[in-house]
Design a protein around this motif. Structure first.
Motif, PDB file in Angstrom:
ATOM      1  N   GLY A  12       0.708  -1.231   0.111  1.00  0.00           N
ATOM      2  CA  GLY A  12       0.058   0.034   0.113  1.00  0.00           C
ATOM      3  C   GLY A  12       0.954   1.465   0.183  1.00  0.00           C
ATOM      4  N   ASN A  14       1.609   3.414  -2.849  1.00  0.00           N
ATOM      5  CA  ASN A  14       1.534   4.590  -3.829  1.00  0.00           C
ATOM      6  C   ASN A  14       0.973   5.908  -3.022  1.00  0.00           C
ATOM      7  OD1 ASN A  14      -1.199   3.897  -3.467  1.00  0.00           O
ATOM      8  ND2 ASN A  14      -1.606   3.577  -5.599  1.00  0.00           N
ATOM      9  N   SER A  15       0.672   5.985  -1.899  1.00  0.00           N
ATOM     10  CA  SER A  15       0.273   7.330  -1.398  1.00  0.00           C
ATOM     11  C   SER A  15       0.758   7.206   0.038  1.00  0.00           C
ATOM     12  CB  SER A  15      -1.290   7.763  -1.410  1.00  0.00           C
ATOM     13  OG  SER A  15      -2.032   6.876  -0.664  1.00  0.00           O
ATOM     14  N   ILE A  17       1.341   7.057   4.108  1.00  0.00           N
ATOM     15  CA  ILE A  17       2.395   6.645   4.808  1.00  0.00           C
ATOM     16  C   ILE A  17       3.480   5.698   4.223  1.00  0.00           C
ATOM     17  CG2 ILE A  17       2.869   5.283   7.024  1.00  0.00           C
ATOM     18  CD1 ILE A  17       0.457   6.553   8.327  1.00  0.00           C
ATOM     19  N   SER A  36       0.370  -1.291  -4.853  1.00  0.00           N
ATOM     20  CA  SER A  36      -1.146  -0.994  -4.391  1.00  0.00           C
ATOM     21  C   SER A  36      -2.107  -1.926  -5.340  1.00  0.00           C
ATOM     22  CB  SER A  36      -1.321   0.443  -4.617  1.00  0.00           C
ATOM     23  OG  SER A  36      -2.670   0.510  -4.174  1.00  0.00           O
ATOM     24  N   ASP A  64      -3.623  -6.969  -5.322  1.00  0.00           N
ATOM     25  CA  ASP A  64      -4.836  -6.543  -4.657  1.00  0.00           C
ATOM     26  C   ASP A  64      -4.874  -7.412  -3.220  1.00  0.00           C
ATOM     27  OD1 ASP A  64      -7.152  -6.310  -3.245  1.00  0.00           O
ATOM     28  OD2 ASP A  64      -8.399  -6.418  -4.968  1.00  0.00           O
ATOM     29  N   LEU A  65      -4.402  -6.847  -2.081  1.00  0.00           N
ATOM     30  CA  LEU A  65      -4.220  -7.486  -0.876  1.00  0.00           C
ATOM     31  C   LEU A  65      -5.559  -8.021  -0.015  1.00  0.00           C
ATOM     32  CD1 LEU A  65      -1.203  -5.358   0.359  1.00  0.00           C
ATOM     33  CD2 LEU A  65      -1.312  -7.389  -0.998  1.00  0.00           C
ATOM     34  N   ASN A  87       1.711  -2.413   5.543  1.00  0.00           N
ATOM     35  CA  ASN A  87       1.151  -0.739   5.501  1.00  0.00           C
ATOM     36  C   ASN A  87      -0.377  -0.840   5.077  1.00  0.00           C
ATOM     37  OD1 ASN A  87       1.336   2.085   5.711  1.00  0.00           O
ATOM     38  ND2 ASN A  87       1.124   2.112   3.512  1.00  0.00           N
ATOM     39  N   TYR A 152     -11.628  -2.113  12.104  1.00  0.00           N
ATOM     40  CA  TYR A 152     -10.296  -1.376  12.083  1.00  0.00           C
ATOM     41  C   TYR A 152      -9.580  -1.489  13.351  1.00  0.00           C
ATOM     42  CZ  TYR A 152      -6.792   2.394  11.312  1.00  0.00           C
ATOM     43  OH  TYR A 152      -5.758   3.093  11.028  1.00  0.00           O
ATOM     44  N   LYS A 156      -6.142  -4.040  13.573  1.00  0.00           N
ATOM     45  CA  LYS A 156      -4.897  -3.294  14.051  1.00  0.00           C
ATOM     46  C   LYS A 156      -4.618  -4.022  15.515  1.00  0.00           C
ATOM     47  CE  LYS A 156      -4.058  -0.279  11.071  1.00  0.00           C
ATOM     48  NZ  LYS A 156      -3.122  -0.317   9.952  1.00  0.00           N
ATOM     49  N   GLY A 183      -0.571   7.688  15.690  1.00  0.00           N
ATOM     50  CA  GLY A 183      -1.921   8.440  15.868  1.00  0.00           C
ATOM     51  C   GLY A 183      -2.456   9.075  14.763  1.00  0.00           C
ATOM     52  N   VAL A 185      -1.756  11.009  11.362  1.00  0.00           N
ATOM     53  CA  VAL A 185      -0.709  11.382  10.679  1.00  0.00           C
ATOM     54  C   VAL A 185      -0.987  12.250   9.708  1.00  0.00           C
ATOM     55  CG1 VAL A 185       1.165  10.447   9.181  1.00  0.00           C
ATOM     56  CG2 VAL A 185       0.278   9.173  11.059  1.00  0.00           C
TER      57      VAL A 185
HETATM   58  P1  NAD Z   1      -3.425   5.842   2.352  1.00  0.00           P
HETATM   59  O1  NAD Z   1      -5.261   5.777   2.067  1.00  0.00           O
HETATM   60  O2  NAD Z   1      -2.776   7.099   1.905  1.00  0.00           O
HETATM   61  O3  NAD Z   1      -2.746   4.551   2.211  1.00  0.00           O
HETATM   62  C1  NAD Z   1      -3.338   3.323   2.023  1.00  0.00           C
HETATM   63  C2  NAD Z   1      -2.523   2.434   1.157  1.00  0.00           C
HETATM   64  O4  NAD Z   1      -3.197   1.277   1.162  1.00  0.00           O
HETATM   65  C3  NAD Z   1      -2.701   3.078  -0.557  1.00  0.00           C
HETATM   66  O5  NAD Z   1      -1.528   3.092  -1.201  1.00  0.00           O
HETATM   67  C4  NAD Z   1      -3.797   2.287  -0.833  1.00  0.00           C
HETATM   68  O6  NAD Z   1      -3.853   2.038  -2.228  1.00  0.00           O
HETATM   69  C5  NAD Z   1      -3.414   1.067  -0.479  1.00  0.00           C
HETATM   70  N1  NAD Z   1      -4.489  -0.269  -0.571  1.00  0.00           N
HETATM   71  C6  NAD Z   1      -5.813   0.071  -0.022  1.00  0.00           C
HETATM   72  N2  NAD Z   1      -6.589  -1.111  -0.473  1.00  0.00           N
HETATM   73  C7  NAD Z   1      -5.586  -1.825  -0.802  1.00  0.00           C
HETATM   74  C8  NAD Z   1      -5.769  -3.371  -1.474  1.00  0.00           C
HETATM   75  N3  NAD Z   1      -6.856  -3.919  -1.585  1.00  0.00           N
HETATM   76  N4  NAD Z   1      -4.488  -3.790  -2.000  1.00  0.00           N
HETATM   77  C9  NAD Z   1      -3.284  -3.035  -2.003  1.00  0.00           C
HETATM   78  N5  NAD Z   1      -3.167  -1.828  -1.353  1.00  0.00           N
HETATM   79  C10 NAD Z   1      -4.528  -1.481  -0.942  1.00  0.00           C
HETATM   80  O7  NAD Z   1      -3.769   5.980   3.819  1.00  0.00           O
HETATM   81  P2  NAD Z   1      -2.577   6.241   4.983  1.00  0.00           P
HETATM   82  O8  NAD Z   1      -3.093   7.127   6.106  1.00  0.00           O
HETATM   83  O9  NAD Z   1      -1.181   6.466   4.409  1.00  0.00           O
HETATM   84  O10 NAD Z   1      -2.559   4.773   5.663  1.00  0.00           O
HETATM   85  C11 NAD Z   1      -1.525   3.700   5.459  1.00  0.00           C
HETATM   86  C12 NAD Z   1      -1.526   2.886   6.833  1.00  0.00           C
HETATM   87  O11 NAD Z   1      -1.254   3.476   8.021  1.00  0.00           O
HETATM   88  C13 NAD Z   1      -3.038   2.299   7.057  1.00  0.00           C
HETATM   89  O12 NAD Z   1      -2.595   0.631   7.508  1.00  0.00           O
HETATM   90  C14 NAD Z   1      -3.452   2.695   8.182  1.00  0.00           C
HETATM   91  O13 NAD Z   1      -4.381   2.090   8.925  1.00  0.00           O
HETATM   92  C15 NAD Z   1      -2.365   3.328   8.818  1.00  0.00           C
HETATM   93  N6  NAD Z   1      -2.519   4.563   9.822  1.00  0.00           N
HETATM   94  C16 NAD Z   1      -2.691   5.776   9.199  1.00  0.00           C
HETATM   95  C17 NAD Z   1      -3.005   6.642  10.247  1.00  0.00           C
HETATM   96  C18 NAD Z   1      -3.334   8.218   9.611  1.00  0.00           C
HETATM   97  O14 NAD Z   1      -3.494   9.065  10.487  1.00  0.00           O
HETATM   98  N7  NAD Z   1      -3.279   8.619   8.093  1.00  0.00           N
HETATM   99  C19 NAD Z   1      -2.809   6.727  11.778  1.00  0.00           C
HETATM  100  C20 NAD Z   1      -2.714   5.315  12.176  1.00  0.00           C
HETATM  101  C21 NAD Z   1      -2.407   4.474  11.208  1.00  0.00           C
END
Ligand code: NAD
Length: 257
Positions: A12, A14-15, A17, A36, A64-65, A87, A152, A156, A183, A185
């Motif tokens: 995951g 391509n965007s 974290i 992704s 596709d995960l 991730n 969720y 987690k 927390g 991000v």
């Molecule tokens: P994001 O939506 O930018 O990134 C999610 C990534 O997962 C994307 O690249 C998306 O394409 C990919 N993805 C979604 N479904 C998929 C699938 N079926 N197969 C393959 N890839 C898939 O969001 P983010 O905020 O960067 O989140 C990344 C991780 O960090 C997640 O696990 C999220 O739970 C965790 N997280 C985020 C935050 C926050 O505040 N943003 C806080 C705590 C934890």
């Protein structure tokens, strides 16, 4: 520190974290596999940009995960996986008695089961190489709960449990497994929620961030993707060799409350 010669697979990525973690690992010299479920030119361009900017090799592999075989296929296609960063994630918010079954299944599959599948295929590769790092991106919701986020929070918490189990199964090897628990991000996903939240509560955007979005984050500041990535790099460093089976919170004090 140099991760030269190591290959990192970040699911995951391509965007948000995932891309931030990939960028910090690339800066540290690791070769990168981005992933992704889409297969667009811009996905492949992200890998090309990392390769050019940091003088490493980088590839984008579609998988596709939500599908266990595709999750396993991602690591097989990577061919080498010294650093595995689980991730990929999605979210859905609803009370348990109204929670759509397909959303529950998708969240558990993408965030928990995929980490099981990728780890299962990556561990033999790490054993063969004699070194490995599993870094799972969990969440403050891997340690605490919030209402309406049953899938969720369950996924987690499951990721934290899986992390501990992997650490115990690899404890006598040069392999560690840890979970980073962010927390809130600052990602494009969160950024997009600010104007709507401000409108909904009839507040300025600054007020909406402090009082609503960062309600549970005592620092009242977002963590950054660079901080999450920097922590992943630290977990790959020699200083972290004895850190395994644990969680590192990056949550501005959320879980201290
Ligand atoms: P994001 O939506 O930018 O990134 C999610 C990534 O997962 C994307 O690249 C998306 O394409 C990919 N993805 C979604 N479904 C998929 C699938 N079926 N197969 C393959 N890839 C898939 O969001 P983010 O905020 O960067 O989140 C990344 C991780 O960090 C997640 O696990 C999220 O739970 C965790 N997280 C985020 C935050 C926050 O505040 N943003 C806080 C705590 C934890």
């Amino acid at each position: 520190m140099s991760l030269e010669g190591k290959t990192a697979v970040i699911t995951g990525s391509n965007s948000g974290i995932g891309l931030g973690v990939a960028t910090e690992l690339a800066k540290a010299g690791a070769n990168i596999v981005l992933n992704s479920y889409t297969d667009r030119d811009e996905d492949h361009k992200l890998a090309d940009d990392l390769a050019r900017k940091y003088g490493i090799t980088a590839r984008y592999i579609k998988a596709d995960l939500s599908n266990g075989s595709e999750a396993r296929g991602l690591i097989e296609a990577a061919g080498q996986c010294d650093i595995l960063v689980n991730n990929a994630g999605i979210q859905h918010v609803a009370p348990i008695d109204e929670f759509p079954i397909e959303k529950w299944d998708a969240i558990i599959a993408i965030m928990l089961s995929s980490a099981f599948h990728t780890t299962a295929v990556a561990l033999p590769m790490m054993r063969k190489a004699g070194w490995g790092r599993v870094v799972n991106i969990a969440s403050a919701h891997g340690l605490t709960a919030s209402p309406y986020k049953s899938a969720y929070v369950s996924a987690k918490h499951g990721v934290v449990g899986l992390t501990k189990t992997v650490a115990l199964e690899t404890a006598r090897e040069q392999i560690t497994a840890n979970a980073i628990c962010p927390g809130y991000v600052h990602t494009p996903l969160v950024e997009a929620q600010i104007p709507d939240t401000a409108k909904k509560y009839n507040m300025s955007e600054e007020e909406a961030v402090e009082k609503i979005i960062l309600d549970r984050q005592p620092s009242k500041e977002f963590a950054t993707v660079e901080q999450i990535g920097g922590t992943a790099v630290f977990l790959c460093s020699a200083a972290a060799e004895q850190i395994t089976g644990t969680t590192i919170s990056i949550d501005g004090g959320w879980t201290a409350l």
